[in-house]
Enzyme design. Structure first.
Site, PDB file in Angstrom:
ATOM      1  N   PRO A  22       0.781  -1.228   0.000  1.00 21.60           N
ATOM      2  CA  PRO A  22       0.000   0.000   0.000  1.00 21.60           C
ATOM      3  C   PRO A  22       0.818   1.287   0.000  1.00 21.60           C
ATOM      4  CG  PRO A  22       0.223  -0.789   2.234  1.00 21.60           C
ATOM      5  CD  PRO A  22       0.999  -1.751   1.370  1.00 21.60           C
ATOM      6  N   THR A  23       2.159   1.197   0.038  1.00 15.50           N
ATOM      7  CA  THR A  23       2.952   2.418   0.200  1.00 15.50           C
ATOM      8  C   THR A  23       3.172   3.109  -1.142  1.00 15.50           C
ATOM      9  OG1 THR A  23       5.107   1.398  -0.150  1.00 15.50           O
ATOM     10  CG2 THR A  23       4.215   1.296   2.078  1.00 15.50           C
ATOM     11  N   CYS A  24       3.670   4.346  -1.068  1.00 15.98           N
ATOM     12  CA  CYS A  24       3.909   5.139  -2.279  1.00 15.98           C
ATOM     13  C   CYS A  24       5.322   4.926  -2.798  1.00 15.98           C
ATOM     14  CB  CYS A  24       3.697   6.611  -1.978  1.00 15.98           C
ATOM     15  SG  CYS A  24       2.053   6.927  -1.365  1.00 15.98           S
ATOM     16  N   ASP A  25       5.819   3.699  -2.734  1.00 18.09           N
ATOM     17  CA  ASP A  25       7.161   3.400  -3.218  1.00 18.09           C
ATOM     18  C   ASP A  25       7.067   2.395  -4.346  1.00 18.09           C
ATOM     19  OD1 ASP A  25       9.799   2.172  -3.495  1.00 18.09           O
ATOM     20  OD2 ASP A  25      10.308   3.332  -1.707  1.00 18.09           O
ATOM     21  N   ASN A  33       5.494   5.801   5.345  1.00 19.97           N
ATOM     22  CA  ASN A  33       4.171   6.296   4.901  1.00 19.97           C
ATOM     23  C   ASN A  33       3.155   6.346   6.047  1.00 19.97           C
ATOM     24  OD1 ASN A  33       3.636   5.306   1.407  1.00 19.97           O
ATOM     25  ND2 ASN A  33       4.279   7.243   2.262  1.00 19.97           N
TER      26      ASN A  33
END
Ligand SMILES: *Cc1c(COP(=O)(O)O)cnc(C)c1O
Length: 375
Positions: free
Chosen positions: A321-324, A365
């Site tokens: 779910p992270t923005c990476d 995050n």
């Protein structure tokens, strides 16, 4: 999934993501390993899952422990372990940690270099030491070969030097790589250990211990040979190479003892499809940074279960779910999940009791660490 974990998940519906781990299963695995290798002492590799509930259960069963840091040693002692049953198995130790271990009564140390040997001699005088040798990691899904261990020639010199430095030149160790699915890799490594035992004997150094490391596999997406096959292969090789002059045998299982005791319960956050690409992207509330670090290189392939299992399935990529951009678990491993899968559905990742809880980032995050339930 053990019946106890299944019941817990359905009765409590715990908030996700979380790990639910059946400590009785750890005990069963410990007993199965001891039956498969009755002549070996079991040193649980604490890093696989350091939960106090696991350490306490294993200490109660008479397990020994393989610790990698001052912190892990402290956890073992707090769980009731006898310091004489702890091995400081990391070949890379801070001086302060060596000192702490020595003061608390730990007397068994690993090394694979001159400088580490000197550090141990200076800060844990008289300790028993064992040298880690390099062995092939072929057949392992999570290799450990390049970073640790040294050549037979160098190990020979180091063990001779250990005695001169006032240490007890006690034995040799290796690690065939984690999630090792080929019993032959233990046989080959034991052959190398035996050669060095013979060499050193001729040089006047009588080693007494062979540490066969960990590596014993658990069944993820693919089935693996049972622990009995590993036991039989190992004891066969020990008998072939050592005859009836068997040294003390140590094993350091991590994954095998705890992996299949645990299940991660997660939530599907989003299912998306790009244009008419048949591959859907399934985003979970746990990913590479939430504890699934061993999906790096798609090395460890967890089995997954959803409430739609049995209905039509299609190809998916699975991500966290992270923005990476690196937070992708599986893109190339041909995972398939039910077409009916939607945001909000629960999904279970099986055999996630090892190398998950502590392998997570620290609130990347903003996501909280994985919740843990030991039952
Ligand atoms: C990680 C590790 C283990 C445990 O390995 P598994 O593959 O989980 O059994 C054992 N010994 C050492 C020295 C380790 O670093």
């Amino acid at each position: 999934m053990t019946p106890k974990v299944a019941r817990y998940l359905s009765d409590h519906q715990p908030a996700t993501p979380c790990l639910v781990l059946d400590v009785d299963r750890v005990e069963q695995n410990f007993r199965a390993l001891r039956e498969a290798l009755p002549l070996a002492r079991v040193y649980y590799a604490v890093k696989a899952n350091p939960a106090p509930q696991i350490l306490e259960r294993l200490a109660g069963l008479g397990s020994s422990f393989d610790a990698a840091s001052a912190e892990e040693i402290a956890s073992c002692l707090a769980a009731g372990a006898d310091p004489a049953e702890i091995s400081f198995g990391n070949t890379i130790k801070k001086v302060s940690a060596i000192r702490m271990a020595h003061e608390r009564g730990v007397d068994l140390f690993a090394f694979d270099s001159d400088e580490e040997l000197e550090k141990i001699a200076a800060h844990a005088p008289g300790a028993r030491v064992y040298c880690r040798i390099l062995v092939e990691n072929t057949g392992a899904d999570w290799p450990l070969s390049r970073k640790f261990g040294t050549t037979l020639d160098h190990a020979r010199d180091l063990m001779i030097r250990a005695g001169r430095l006032g240490l007890d030149a006690y034995g040799l160790s290796f690690h065939v790589g984690s999630q090792q699915t080929d019993t032959a890799s233990y046989e080959a490594a034991i052959g190398r250990v035996a050669m060095l035992f013979t060499d050193l004997k001729q040089a006047g150094v009588n080693l007494r211990m062979a540490n066969l490391g960990g590596g014993f596999p658990t069944s993820y997406r693919d089935e693996v040979p049972g622990i009995d096959s590993f036991g039989a292969a190992i004891m066969g090789a020990m008998a072939r190479h050592f005859g009836n002059a068997l040294p003390e045998i140590l094993v350091e299982p991590g994954r095998y003892l705890v992996a299949d005791a645990g299940v991660v319960s997660a939530e599907v956050v989003l299912v998306s499809r790009r244009g008419n690409d048949p591959v859907r992207w399934v985003y979970l509330d746990i990913g590479r940074f939430g504890g699934l670090a061993e999906t790096e290189g798609e090395s460890i392939k967890y089995r997954m279960r959803t409430e739609h299992d049995g209905s039509e399935a299609g190809p998916v990529a699975i991500a966290g779910p992270t923005c990476d951009g690196a937070d992708i678990c599986y893109e190339k491993s041909n995972y398939r999940l039910p077409i009916a899968l939607r945001s909000g559905d629960r999904i279970e990742l099986l055999s996630t009791g090892a190398y998950v809880t502590t392998y997570a980032s620290q609130r990347f995050n903003g996501f909280a660490p994985l919740a843990e339930h030991y039952i």
